[in-house]
Every structure is written in C-alpha cells, then in structure tokens.
Design an enzyme around this catalytic site. Structure first.
Site, PDB file in Angstrom:
ATOM      1  N   TRP A 103      46.411  35.711  43.461  1.00  0.00           N
ATOM      2  CA  TRP A 103      45.402  36.096  42.465  1.00  0.00           C
ATOM      3  C   TRP A 103      44.072  35.432  42.747  1.00  0.00           C
ATOM      4  O   TRP A 103      43.011  36.044  42.572  1.00  0.00           O
ATOM      5  CB  TRP A 103      45.890  35.801  41.049  1.00  0.00           C
ATOM      6  N   ASP A 172      41.065  31.568  35.509  1.00  0.00           N
ATOM      7  CA  ASP A 172      41.984  32.683  35.279  1.00  0.00           C
ATOM      8  C   ASP A 172      43.274  32.100  34.719  1.00  0.00           C
ATOM      9  O   ASP A 172      44.048  31.478  35.432  1.00  0.00           O
ATOM     10  CB  ASP A 172      42.246  33.409  36.610  1.00  0.00           C
ATOM     11  N   LYS A 196      50.839  38.834  29.657  1.00  0.00           N
ATOM     12  CA  LYS A 196      51.848  37.839  30.015  1.00  0.00           C
ATOM     13  C   LYS A 196      52.186  36.932  28.846  1.00  0.00           C
ATOM     14  O   LYS A 196      53.333  36.805  28.483  1.00  0.00           O
ATOM     15  CB  LYS A 196      51.387  37.040  31.227  1.00  0.00           C
TER      16      LYS A 196
HETATM   17  C1  PLP Z   1      48.831  39.263  36.355  1.00  0.00           C
HETATM   18  C2  PLP Z   1      47.701  38.434  36.812  1.00  0.00           C
HETATM   19  C3  PLP Z   1      46.452  38.984  37.096  1.00  0.00           C
HETATM   20  C4  PLP Z   1      46.182  40.479  37.040  1.00  0.00           C
HETATM   21  O1  PLP Z   1      46.007  40.885  35.756  1.00  0.00           O
HETATM   22  P1  PLP Z   1      45.592  42.415  35.412  1.00  0.00           P
HETATM   23  O2  PLP Z   1      45.430  42.349  33.927  1.00  0.00           O
HETATM   24  O3  PLP Z   1      46.718  43.278  35.860  1.00  0.00           O
HETATM   25  O4  PLP Z   1      44.344  42.715  36.129  1.00  0.00           O
HETATM   26  C5  PLP Z   1      45.437  38.134  37.464  1.00  0.00           C
HETATM   27  N1  PLP Z   1      45.624  36.812  37.558  1.00  0.00           N
HETATM   28  C6  PLP Z   1      46.815  36.239  37.308  1.00  0.00           C
HETATM   29  C7  PLP Z   1      46.975  34.768  37.427  1.00  0.00           C
HETATM   30  C8  PLP Z   1      47.895  37.033  36.926  1.00  0.00           C
HETATM   31  O5  PLP Z   1      49.080  36.469  36.686  1.00  0.00           O
END
Ligand code: PLP
Length: 360
Positions: A103, A172, A196
C-alpha cells in the site's frame, strides 16, 4: 438467529453484530421519517444530523481537538494516495515516504505519476516487509511525511509514530483505524478506507488539521480538494450517506465498549492469543518480526503450501473463513479487527492446535 460464521476477511470485514442489528431495525423507517436513510436527501435535516454527529464522533473517540476536521470522501484510500500530494505538496518541496509494503508502494507510485517531487527515505523491502524501518532522516525540504500505519498484507504495524516536527505527518490508517490509542496532535492528516475497521466500503474517513486546508490549490480536481469538502462538511456533492451513517454507529459502538482504551485492551488480548501460539510452535511460522507485529492482521506460514491449502479448507469447514494470505506473503492471514469477538479468535486458536496435532 441468522447463520453467522467467524469472518477473518481483510476487508470488507466483519462488523459489530449489534451495529448490523441496529441498522436492520431502522432500515425501513429511519427515526420516524417514514423512509430508509438510504432514501433520504443528503440535503435533508434528517441526514444532516447524521453527518454532523458522525463528523464529531470520529474526532471525539480519539480525542482530536477542534483544530481538526473529519471529512467523509469517496475514491477509497486509493483516492487519498493522489489527494495527499495534490493538496499537501508545496512548490519547491518534496513529499517524503516510508515504504513498508504494497500500500505504501501504491501511494508512492501515485505521487510519482502526478509528477510530484517525492522521495522514499526508508524501506523494508529488503526483507519482504517483515519489519518497520527505524532509521530515517526527514529532510528540511519535506512538504509532508507519508507512512502506512498498518501493513494489511504483511502483518506489521508502527508501534510509535515518528516525530516529524513541523513537517505534517500523513498516515494511511486504513487497516488499523482506531484499534489503539495514539496522540492525535502528532498528525497532519490521517485517512482510512472505512471497510476494514470503521464501517462499510465506499467511504474514506479523513481527519485533517484545519490549518493544512489552506494548502489545497484551486486548480486540482474538485473531488480531491480537501478545502472544498471541508467548507461543505463533506456534502459538496452527494456523499456516501449510508456509509457515513454506519461509521457513526461504529463510533458509538466503540464508546459503548468503554472507549478506545477498552477496545485496545481487547485487541491486545486477542492478538496475544494468536502470537503466543505462533511463538510456541515450530509448525506455524510468523512472517512479521516480533517488535513490529500488527494487532489487526496476523500473518504466518505452514511447513508447505499443501498444508496451507489444507488448513484453509479445513478452517472453512469449521466455520472460520477469510484466512488465505495475500499472494505476496503466502500462507495464512487472520484479520482480527475491532469487531472480531475474542470468542472468534479463541475458536481459531483451538482449530490451529487441533490442526497441528493432526498434521505436525
Ligand atoms: C485496503 C487498504 C487500502 C485500499 O483501500 P481502498 O479503500 O480499497 O482504496 C489502502 N491502504 C491500506 C493500508 C489498506 O489496507
């Protein structure tokens, strides 16, 4: 009772059962409005109350001050890979990144693609992202430092956040949003795809320090402009009304658990159940280095790929789903987000002991 299995999916992921039940109960008639929340105008008083409440709850649960604002945006965390450099990049300065996994790499690639000056100041790639780098220096010309707080695929997690001084820290937090207490004043911006740890898919939560809103240039796509969305409390265009409503409920659920500290304690206990077993066995081989282990995504290998396949199939027969690891690590990944009950992890641990006995 509905048929429910133990869902270890990495995302979209398990939700608190009480939240699902509340949604079900008010699905056809939201707060006496005679319609579902999904059917309500995003300009209605009824939805506005939901939005105002959710914006405040996100800040309240972690103790963000009034210097911060919550935004509910679309385009997922992936959209933020572009939005962060577009809004926070300053001319003559460089966006800095620490690469701790897939990511992070996507975030870096997005900044590069936009033609923004950026620099990777540390990386864990040399050991297939099994650790969090500790040695790095933030440049004097950094416009921000971007990190991924939890590496969903590799099962590593920042234990303490870096001190970045005057350089805004951009995080993030998609897969560990509000899994433990942190000092909110350290952050320039945090963002998380809700699917998540905070709600359904289709909405990304952003918490941004208000002074940073002044950086957003006028000539970037409106849909990515933080200051535009901040001025309209996230309703510049039609937001994900249903997602925002559910996020509000999940925040209230955290409060009902006793708040963030209680949720953290439960998460630490749940993770310890798994890590203790991994450490006491030669059969199960954890991927992440001990001092960087994630509370949210636990990753491990078995002695062979055939055994891993058998493990996943047999787990599913026992009501344990979503355990297949990401292909870049292989093996097994158990995602044990806030909403995963302790009993679910206990069931997995029992299954693992039994599987090792029969196959070890
Ligand atoms: C799942 C995830 C993403 C992607 O998220 P989207 O909402 O599908 O764009 C980005 N960063 C991390 C750390 C993730 O676990």
């Amino acid at each position: 009772m509905a048929h429910r299995i133990v869902n270890f999916s990495a995302g979209p992921a398990t939700m608190p059962l009480s939240v699902l039940e509340e949604i079900q109960a008010e699905f056809l008639d939201f707060r006496g409005e005679g319609m579902s929340l999904m059917e309500m105008s995003h300009r209605s008083k009824g939805f506005d109350a939901v939005l105002v409440e959710a914006e405040a709850l996100v800040r309240e649960v972690m103790g963000f001050s009034a210097n911060y604002q919550t935004l509910f945006l679309q385009g997922g965390a992936t959209g933020q890979f572009a939005a962060v450099p577009l809004n926070l990049g300053e001319s003559g300065k460089t966006g800095e990144y620490i690469n701790t996994g897939a990511w992070s790499e996507k975030a870096i690639k997005e900044a590069e693609q936009l033609g923004q000056p950026c620099r990777v100041i540390a990386s864990s790639k040399d050991k297939n992202h099994s650790y969090i780098p500790g040695n790095y220096t933030i440049g004097d010309d950094a416009s921000y430092l971007h990190i991924t707080s939890n590496n969903t695929i590799f099962g590593t997690q920042w234990q303490d956040f870096p001190d970045t001084g005057n350089v805004p820290l951009a995080v993030d937090m998609s897969s560990d949003f509000y899994c433990k207490r942190f000092d909110p004043n350290k952050f320039g911006i945090v963002y998380a795809g809700a699917q998540k740890n905070a709600g359904p898919s289709g909405v990304v939560i952003v918490v941004i320090r208000k002074d940073l809103l002044e950086r957003s240039p006028k000539n970037i796509p409106t849909i990515f402009n933080y200051s535009t969305f901040a001025a309209k409390n996230s309703a510049y265009n039609t937001p994900n009304t249903f997602g925002i409503y559910v996020i509000g409920k999940v925040m209230n659920w955290i409060k009902a658990q006793g708040g963030i500290d209680a949720v953290e304690q439960t998460n630490r206990n749940k993770a310890a159940l798994l890590y203790n077993l991994l450490d006491s066995s030669d059969f199960f081989r954890p991927h992440a280095e001990e001092e960087c282990r994630s509370l949210m995504n636990v990753t491990w290998r078995l002695p062979s790929e055939d055994l891993e396949k058998a493990f996943i199939a047999s787990a599913l027969e026992n009501g344990l789903s979503g355990l297949k690891g990401h292909r870049s690590v292989g093996g097994i990944r158990a995602s044990i987000y806030n909403a995963m009950p302790t009993a679910g992890v206990e069931k997995l641990v029992e299954f693992m002991k039994h599987f090792e006995k029969s196959n070890g």
